[in-house]
Design a protein around this motif. Structure first.
Motif, short mmCIF file in Angstrom:
data_model
loop_
_atom_site.label_atom_id
_atom_site.label_comp_id
_atom_site.label_asym_id
_atom_site.label_seq_id
_atom_site.Cartn_x
_atom_site.Cartn_y
_atom_site.Cartn_z
N ASP A 48 0.83 -1.20 0.00
CA ASP A 48 0.00 0.00 0.00
C ASP A 48 0.87 1.26 0.00
O ASP A 48 0.57 2.23 -0.70
CB ASP A 48 -0.91 0.02 1.24
CG ASP A 48 -1.84 -1.19 1.29
OD1 ASP A 48 -2.13 -1.76 0.23
OD2 ASP A 48 -2.24 -1.57 2.41
N TRP A 49 1.95 1.21 0.78
CA TRP A 49 2.83 2.37 0.86
C TRP A 49 3.57 2.60 -0.46
O TRP A 49 3.76 3.74 -0.88
CB TRP A 49 3.83 2.20 2.00
CG TRP A 49 4.73 3.40 2.18
CD1 TRP A 49 6.07 3.47 1.95
CD2 TRP A 49 4.34 4.71 2.61
NE1 TRP A 49 6.54 4.73 2.20
CE2 TRP A 49 5.49 5.52 2.62
CE3 TRP A 49 3.11 5.26 3.00
CZ2 TRP A 49 5.47 6.85 2.99
CZ3 TRP A 49 3.08 6.60 3.37
CH2 TRP A 49 4.25 7.38 3.36
N ARG A 50 3.96 1.53 -1.14
CA ARG A 50 4.61 1.68 -2.44
C ARG A 50 3.66 2.33 -3.45
O ARG A 50 4.07 3.15 -4.28
CB ARG A 50 5.10 0.33 -2.96
CG ARG A 50 6.31 -0.22 -2.21
CD ARG A 50 6.96 -1.37 -2.95
NE ARG A 50 6.08 -2.53 -3.04
CZ ARG A 50 6.02 -3.49 -2.14
NH1 ARG A 50 6.79 -3.43 -1.05
NH2 ARG A 50 5.20 -4.52 -2.29
N GLY A 66 -1.33 14.33 4.24
CA GLY A 66 -2.40 13.58 4.87
C GLY A 66 -3.72 14.30 4.81
O GLY A 66 -4.55 14.20 5.72
N THR A 67 -3.97 15.04 3.74
CA THR A 67 -5.17 15.86 3.61
C THR A 67 -6.28 15.12 2.88
O THR A 67 -6.03 14.16 2.15
CB THR A 67 -4.84 17.15 2.83
OG1 THR A 67 -4.48 16.78 1.49
CG2 THR A 67 -3.68 17.90 3.47
N PRO A 68 -7.53 15.57 3.04
CA PRO A 68 -8.64 14.94 2.32
C PRO A 68 -8.43 14.94 0.81
O PRO A 68 -8.74 13.96 0.13
CB PRO A 68 -9.84 15.81 2.73
CG PRO A 68 -9.48 16.34 4.07
CD PRO A 68 -8.01 16.59 4.00
N GLY A 69 -7.91 16.05 0.29
CA GLY A 69 -7.68 16.13 -1.15
C GLY A 69 -6.67 15.12 -1.64
O GLY A 69 -6.82 14.53 -2.72
N ALA A 70 -5.63 14.90 -0.84
CA ALA A 70 -4.59 13.92 -1.22
C ALA A 70 -5.18 12.50 -1.25
O ALA A 70 -4.90 11.72 -2.16
CB ALA A 70 -3.43 14.00 -0.24
N ARG A 100 0.35 7.76 9.46
CA ARG A 100 0.26 8.02 10.91
C ARG A 100 1.49 7.48 11.63
O ARG A 100 2.00 8.11 12.56
CB ARG A 100 -1.01 7.38 11.48
CG ARG A 100 -2.31 8.05 11.03
CD ARG A 100 -3.50 7.51 11.81
NE ARG A 100 -4.75 8.09 11.34
CZ ARG A 100 -5.59 7.48 10.51
NH1 ARG A 100 -5.30 6.26 10.06
NH2 ARG A 100 -6.71 8.05 10.14
N GLU A 101 1.94 6.30 11.22
CA GLU A 101 3.11 5.70 11.87
C GLU A 101 4.38 6.50 11.60
O GLU A 101 5.35 6.38 12.35
CB GLU A 101 3.29 4.26 11.40
CG GLU A 101 2.20 3.33 11.93
CD GLU A 101 2.38 1.90 11.49
OE1 GLU A 101 3.15 1.67 10.53
OE2 GLU A 101 1.76 1.01 12.09
N ARG A 102 4.36 7.31 10.55
CA ARG A 102 5.51 8.16 10.24
C ARG A 102 5.37 9.54 10.87
O ARG A 102 6.14 10.45 10.57
CB ARG A 102 5.67 8.28 8.72
CG ARG A 102 6.24 7.02 8.09
CD ARG A 102 6.07 7.03 6.57
NE ARG A 102 6.82 5.94 5.96
CZ ARG A 102 6.44 4.68 5.91
NH1 ARG A 102 5.29 4.32 6.49
NH2 ARG A 102 7.18 3.75 5.32
#
Length: 328
Positions: A48-50, A66-70, A100-102
């Motif tokens: 998922d991160w990739r 981490g915004t809604p638009g992103a 979040r973990e980052r």
């Protein structure tokens, strides 16, 4: 607030060492954040991160967005790549967890609003008749299981695959559960097999599989034949992998899936996966009039599993149908 500690029995006095309390606070914080994850979950999050990294690089936004638009853009981007809604939903959730973990402040409504776009895409695909992804694995019927088992050769590998099929079907096993069984986890009794799965999505479980009525689908007969032929060590793997019919070591979850798919293709069945055995046990048990609780306990489903409800609906839609008895 004054720091206190127990001293001289039950007397509370000011703590002399604030560092001890700081360490305790760190442990409390670690307990709050503790979330054990399986190897499969970790691999999924990495995937998922990739996908998120490719997305932000292509559209030219910060990695720590981490915004809604992103998040909405991520859903649209994945949709244009031809991803299935279920895959997009998993990528969305996994990317939010990883952010979040980052330490990235993720907008609380970001993933939730983006999920609405996933639902909209699913409706659009349904209306257009377009299907993405493999879809739900078809349930393996008892007749199909019998045909697959019977077609296997009487070789060491054939005996292994027959045991995988029958034990896996009887306990409605996930691939990882079968791959992680030890030989001592499968206990032969007069009435059948007791299988101890040490961990799974709903924790450890011990399904009992009754002695079969048919020689090709009897898990007890298949297990005993395989265990004796392979001379399994009690503390060793229950199922081994092969290289040109030579045993090498413990099988993997992927190897379990390959064994099942190959056995299905040998009798002309397409689309059968490891999950077909779970669906197959659920539907066969429902047809035999077993209740929800009994089936859920056998397969290790959560009490309110939507997946199990869907399997049972396949049977129930005919058993109690609104068009029956109305004179149609």
């Amino acid at each position: 607030m004054t720091e206190l500690e127990l001293h001289g029995g039950d007397e509370l006095v000011p703590a002399r060492d604030g560092e001890l309390w700081a360490r305790l606070a760190e442990l409390d914080q670690a307990a709050e954040e503790f979330e054990p994850r399986s190897a499969n979950t970790l691999r999924s999050y990495a995937s998922d991160w990739r996908a998120w990294e490719r997305y932000v690089a292509e559209v030219g936004i910060p990695l720590e967005a981490g915004t809604p638009g992103a998040f909405l853009g991520f859903v649209i981007w994945l949709g244009k790549e031809g991803k299935a809604p279920k895959t997009i939903e998993r990528n969305l959730y996994g990317a939010a967890v990883s952010l979040r973990e980052r330490g990235v402040p993720v907008h609380p409504n970001g993933p939730k609003k983006a999920k609405k776009a996933v639902d909209a895409l699913a409706r659009m695909l349904a209306e257009s008749g377009e299907q993405r992804g493999r879809g739900q694995a078809p349930p393996l019927t008892m007749m199909q299981l019998r045909a697959m088992s019977k077609a296997l050769p009487d070789s060491l590998k054939g005996k292994r695959d027959r045991a995988i099929l029958t034990v896996g079907f009887g306990m409605a096993a996930r691939r990882s559960e079968l791959a992680n069984l030890l030989a001592r986890d499968v206990v032969v009794t007069e009435k059948g097999l007791l299988v101890y799965s040490r961990y799974g999505k709903t924790g450890a479980r011990s399904p009992a599989i009754k002695k079969g009525e048919n020689e090709w689908t009897c898990s007890q007969r298949a297990w005993v034949a395989w265990a004796a032929a392979a001379d399994l060590a009690p503390d060793g793997p229950a199922f081994m992998r092969f290289n040109r019919h030579k045993m090498l070591g413990p099988i993997t979850g992927q190897g379990i899936g390959i064994a099942i798919a190959d056995a299905a293709k040998a009798v002309g069945l397409e689309g059968i996966t490891g999950h077909s055995m779970r669906a197959g046990l659920a539907t066969a048990a429902r047809e035999a009039k077993h209740d929800y609780k009994t089936i859920a306990e056998q397969g290790g489903w959560a009490p309110n599993s939507t997946a199990l409800h869907e399997y049972l609906r396949i049977v129930d839609q005919w058993a109690d149908n609104a068009t029956a008895g109305i004179g149609m």
